[in-house]
Design a protein around this motif. Sequence first.
Motif, PDB file in Angstrom:
ATOM      1  N   VAL A 112       0.874  -1.177   0.000  1.00  0.00           N
ATOM      2  CA  VAL A 112       0.000   0.000   0.000  1.00  0.00           C
ATOM      3  C   VAL A 112       0.907   1.221   0.000  1.00  0.00           C
ATOM      4  O   VAL A 112       1.744   1.373   0.890  1.00  0.00           O
ATOM      5  N   VAL A 113       0.794   2.074  -1.027  1.00  0.00           N
ATOM      6  CA  VAL A 113       1.680   3.244  -1.130  1.00  0.00           C
ATOM      7  C   VAL A 113       0.844   4.523  -1.123  1.00  0.00           C
ATOM      8  O   VAL A 113      -0.036   4.710  -1.961  1.00  0.00           O
ATOM      9  N   ILE A 114       1.131   5.387  -0.145  1.00  0.00           N
ATOM     10  CA  ILE A 114       0.388   6.642   0.016  1.00  0.00           C
ATOM     11  C   ILE A 114       1.198   7.774  -0.592  1.00  0.00           C
ATOM     12  O   ILE A 114       2.249   8.148  -0.072  1.00  0.00           O
ATOM     13  N   GLY A 115       0.719   8.318  -1.717  1.00  0.00           N
ATOM     14  CA  GLY A 115       1.402   9.427  -2.376  1.00  0.00           C
ATOM     15  C   GLY A 115       0.594  10.711  -2.263  1.00  0.00           C
ATOM     16  O   GLY A 115      -0.586  10.688  -1.924  1.00  0.00           O
ATOM     17  N   GLY A 116       1.238  11.840  -2.586  1.00  0.00           N
ATOM     18  CA  GLY A 116       0.560  13.134  -2.542  1.00  0.00           C
ATOM     19  C   GLY A 116       1.501  14.203  -2.028  1.00  0.00           C
ATOM     20  O   GLY A 116       2.402  13.915  -1.248  1.00  0.00           O
ATOM     21  N   SER A 117       1.283  15.447  -2.470  1.00  0.00           N
ATOM     22  CA  SER A 117       2.146  16.549  -2.019  1.00  0.00           C
ATOM     23  C   SER A 117       1.935  16.835  -0.544  1.00  0.00           C
ATOM     24  O   SER A 117       2.813  17.350   0.131  1.00  0.00           O
ATOM     25  N   SER A 122       0.093  11.867   7.419  1.00  0.00           N
ATOM     26  CA  SER A 122      -1.104  11.723   8.260  1.00  0.00           C
ATOM     27  C   SER A 122      -1.924  10.496   7.866  1.00  0.00           C
ATOM     28  O   SER A 122      -2.346   9.720   8.729  1.00  0.00           O
ATOM     29  N   ILE A 123      -2.139  10.304   6.563  1.00  0.00           N
ATOM     30  CA  ILE A 123      -2.920   9.140   6.102  1.00  0.00           C
ATOM     31  C   ILE A 123      -2.208   7.847   6.513  1.00  0.00           C
ATOM     32  O   ILE A 123      -2.823   6.927   7.050  1.00  0.00           O
ATOM     33  N   THR A 124      -0.895   7.810   6.273  1.00  0.00           N
ATOM     34  CA  THR A 124      -0.103   6.620   6.623  1.00  0.00           C
ATOM     35  C   THR A 124      -0.197   6.331   8.111  1.00  0.00           C
ATOM     36  O   THR A 124      -0.391   5.188   8.533  1.00  0.00           O
ATOM     37  N   VAL A 153      10.856   2.376  10.082  1.00  0.00           N
ATOM     38  CA  VAL A 153      10.840   1.242   9.150  1.00  0.00           C
ATOM     39  C   VAL A 153      10.673  -0.052   9.938  1.00  0.00           C
ATOM     40  O   VAL A 153      11.298  -0.227  10.984  1.00  0.00           O
ATOM     41  N   LYS A 154       9.824  -0.940   9.428  1.00  0.00           N
ATOM     42  CA  LYS A 154       9.725  -2.283  10.013  1.00  0.00           C
ATOM     43  C   LYS A 154       9.623  -3.287   8.867  1.00  0.00           C
ATOM     44  O   LYS A 154       8.797  -3.135   7.972  1.00  0.00           O
ATOM     45  N   LEU A 155      10.509  -4.262   8.900  1.00  0.00           N
ATOM     46  CA  LEU A 155      10.499  -5.313   7.885  1.00  0.00           C
ATOM     47  C   LEU A 155      10.521  -6.658   8.592  1.00  0.00           C
ATOM     48  O   LEU A 155      11.433  -6.930   9.374  1.00  0.00           O
ATOM     49  N   SER A 156       9.504  -7.478   8.348  1.00  0.00           N
ATOM     50  CA  SER A 156       9.454  -8.791   8.991  1.00  0.00           C
ATOM     51  C   SER A 156       9.219  -9.846   7.914  1.00  0.00           C
ATOM     52  O   SER A 156       8.954  -9.514   6.763  1.00  0.00           O
ATOM     53  N   ASP A 157       9.319 -11.105   8.302  1.00  0.00           N
ATOM     54  CA  ASP A 157       9.114 -12.169   7.323  1.00  0.00           C
ATOM     55  C   ASP A 157       7.653 -12.597   7.225  1.00  0.00           C
ATOM     56  O   ASP A 157       7.240 -13.184   6.230  1.00  0.00           O
ATOM     57  N   ASP A 158       6.861 -12.285   8.278  1.00  0.00           N
ATOM     58  CA  ASP A 158       5.505 -12.860   8.294  1.00  0.00           C
ATOM     59  C   ASP A 158       4.356 -11.884   8.064  1.00  0.00           C
ATOM     60  O   ASP A 158       3.220 -12.302   7.913  1.00  0.00           O
ATOM     61  N   ALA A 159       4.611 -10.554   8.040  1.00  0.00           N
ATOM     62  CA  ALA A 159       3.496  -9.611   7.829  1.00  0.00           C
ATOM     63  C   ALA A 159       2.998  -9.709   6.388  1.00  0.00           C
ATOM     64  O   ALA A 159       3.800  -9.670   5.453  1.00  0.00           O
ATOM     65  N   PRO A 160       1.682  -9.811   6.181  1.00  0.00           N
ATOM     66  CA  PRO A 160       1.165  -9.969   4.817  1.00  0.00           C
ATOM     67  C   PRO A 160       1.073  -8.658   4.027  1.00  0.00           C
ATOM     68  O   PRO A 160       0.898  -8.663   2.815  1.00  0.00           O
ATOM     69  N   VAL A 161       1.183  -7.522   4.743  1.00  0.00           N
ATOM     70  CA  VAL A 161       0.983  -6.225   4.086  1.00  0.00           C
ATOM     71  C   VAL A 161       2.053  -5.241   4.568  1.00  0.00           C
ATOM     72  O   VAL A 161       2.552  -5.343   5.687  1.00  0.00           O
ATOM     73  N   ILE A 162       2.429  -4.295   3.701  1.00  0.00           N
ATOM     74  CA  ILE A 162       3.348  -3.224   4.093  1.00  0.00           C
ATOM     75  C   ILE A 162       2.719  -1.884   3.718  1.00  0.00           C
ATOM     76  O   ILE A 162       2.164  -1.733   2.626  1.00  0.00           O
ATOM     77  N   ILE A 163       2.756  -0.940   4.660  1.00  0.00           N
ATOM     78  CA  ILE A 163       2.211   0.408   4.449  1.00  0.00           C
ATOM     79  C   ILE A 163       3.399   1.337   4.208  1.00  0.00           C
ATOM     80  O   ILE A 163       4.280   1.470   5.063  1.00  0.00           O
ATOM     81  N   ILE A 164       3.417   1.994   3.044  1.00  0.00           N
ATOM     82  CA  ILE A 164       4.574   2.810   2.655  1.00  0.00           C
ATOM     83  C   ILE A 164       4.147   4.248   2.376  1.00  0.00           C
ATOM     84  O   ILE A 164       3.211   4.494   1.607  1.00  0.00           O
ATOM     85  N   GLY A 188      -2.751   2.172  -4.358  1.00  0.00           N
ATOM     86  CA  GLY A 188      -2.090   3.478  -4.371  1.00  0.00           C
ATOM     87  C   GLY A 188      -3.055   4.560  -3.925  1.00  0.00           C
ATOM     88  O   GLY A 188      -4.264   4.460  -4.165  1.00  0.00           O
ATOM     89  N   VAL A 189      -2.519   5.586  -3.271  1.00  0.00           N
ATOM     90  CA  VAL A 189      -3.335   6.735  -2.852  1.00  0.00           C
ATOM     91  C   VAL A 189      -2.688   8.005  -3.389  1.00  0.00           C
ATOM     92  O   VAL A 189      -1.465   8.153  -3.334  1.00  0.00           O
ATOM     93  N   ILE A 190      -3.500   8.921  -3.936  1.00  0.00           N
ATOM     94  CA  ILE A 190      -3.002  10.267  -4.265  1.00  0.00           C
ATOM     95  C   ILE A 190      -3.861  11.257  -3.484  1.00  0.00           C
ATOM     96  O   ILE A 190      -5.042  11.443  -3.760  1.00  0.00           O
ATOM     97  N   SER A 191      -3.241  11.901  -2.501  1.00  0.00           N
ATOM     98  CA  SER A 191      -3.987  12.749  -1.555  1.00  0.00           C
ATOM     99  C   SER A 191      -4.139  14.186  -2.029  1.00  0.00           C
ATOM    100  O   SER A 191      -5.032  14.901  -1.592  1.00  0.00           O
TER     101      SER A 191
END
Length: 459
Positions: A112-117, A122-124, A153-164, A188-191
């Motif tokens: 999940v990638v949150i983009g926007g100027s 805040s959304i993330t 930053v958090k990176l694990s082997d078992d999480a099914p989703v990553i919020i970026i 994707g998000v464009i705020s």
Amino acid sequence: MEKKDFKRIHLIAIGGSVMHNLALALHDKGLKVTGSDDEIYEPAKGRLAAAGLLPAQEGWFPEKLDTSIDAVILGMHARPDNPELLRAQELNLPVYSFPEFIYEQSRDKQRVVIGGSHGKTSITSIIMHVLRHTNRKFDYAVGAQLEGFDRMVKLSDDAPVIIIEGDEYLSDPVKRVPKFHLYHHHIGVISGISWDHINVFPDPDTYREQFRIFAEMTPKAGSLIYNQNDEQVLLVSVPRNPADISYIGYGVHEHSIRNGKTILHTKKEGDVEIPLFGEHNLSNISAAKEVCKKIGVKAHDFYEALKSFKGAARRLEQIGESAQATIFRDFAHAPSKVKATTEAVKRQYPQRKLVAVLELHTFSSLNKKFLPQYAGALHKADEAIVYFNPKTVEHKRMEMLTENELKQAFQNPDLKVYTDSAELQEHLVHHNWQNANLLLMSSGTYNNMNLETLTKAVL
């Protein structure tokens, strides 16, 4: 393709805010991490030292690199001719930018990638707060230190989703591609789109084009969640292949303001009182809700979690309050953010006088060509103040600004301009704060002005 198995990693420019957090996250995973930098400041210095990752001395040491290293991560702060980078290339070591490496580590996750100027932090942070509140496993990569999370930053082997948090700024000094093009989002998000980073994107069209590319990277069966109230966003988010991709527009959440409190109106949960306020935040809540819905969070759980969300640090952060006055600090520095933040505080406290202080600190905000973008940005303030440090202008090798130029750019003849932070502090300390709010907006520090002393004096 499966993600690669790394055991030993070297970070060039390990002292950067997100780079040192990545180093700590990899160290937490049990990897062997080394790094270098020519300058490391707090809090990175102390945090790296505590984990045993602080380089023995500052500088670049090509001899640190050998063929036992599985990956080299190149920070934005390094130069293309960095001696360690040249050595890595000589040894044919895999070199990644920060976003490329995050992608490499999350190939088997839903991204999940949150983009926007504006609004992306805040959304993330709302999404992360909700997921933690509902005990969901998730990884993340964000651009700010969020309350309740000890890493960015958090990176694990078992999480099914990553919020970026998907920054549109450049990924590294060599490839010079916007970061958010390299994460390959599923959702994707464009705020919002509002021209920024004039040093990289010389005109609004070039800047907007980066968001069009991001929107078009949404894959089959993916989702693009976009702010339908933003004209610039609508120009890039037009559904091109609606049969393959889910296009979801969102706006400001239904709400009302009662006695300085924001109440959300919902269909099934009734009225929900939340600590956040401001139309931009109510829009951010709608974006976060659409993301959470897509990844399986029920509406009831979303609103329940929202009640305890106080906001991201330095995003309309309340740093002091009395019966007569409230002091807010905000990271706002781009014109659209400054305007939205100023309007939000005035709308929430219409009976109180608003003193808004903006520090011009970034390359764009100190650029004479860019300054007219600030026209009307401080109009909602009863007293508008702009501060900049002449040394910062000199350091960035830019043309010095005059008081008259700033008044013209902001289209505000009553604008007060300060270039000495001690004089600014003096003015604020002796101000009458009966029934008045203070809003401090900056991505800098007002030349290390003591906010604690100022807060005590105001309250």
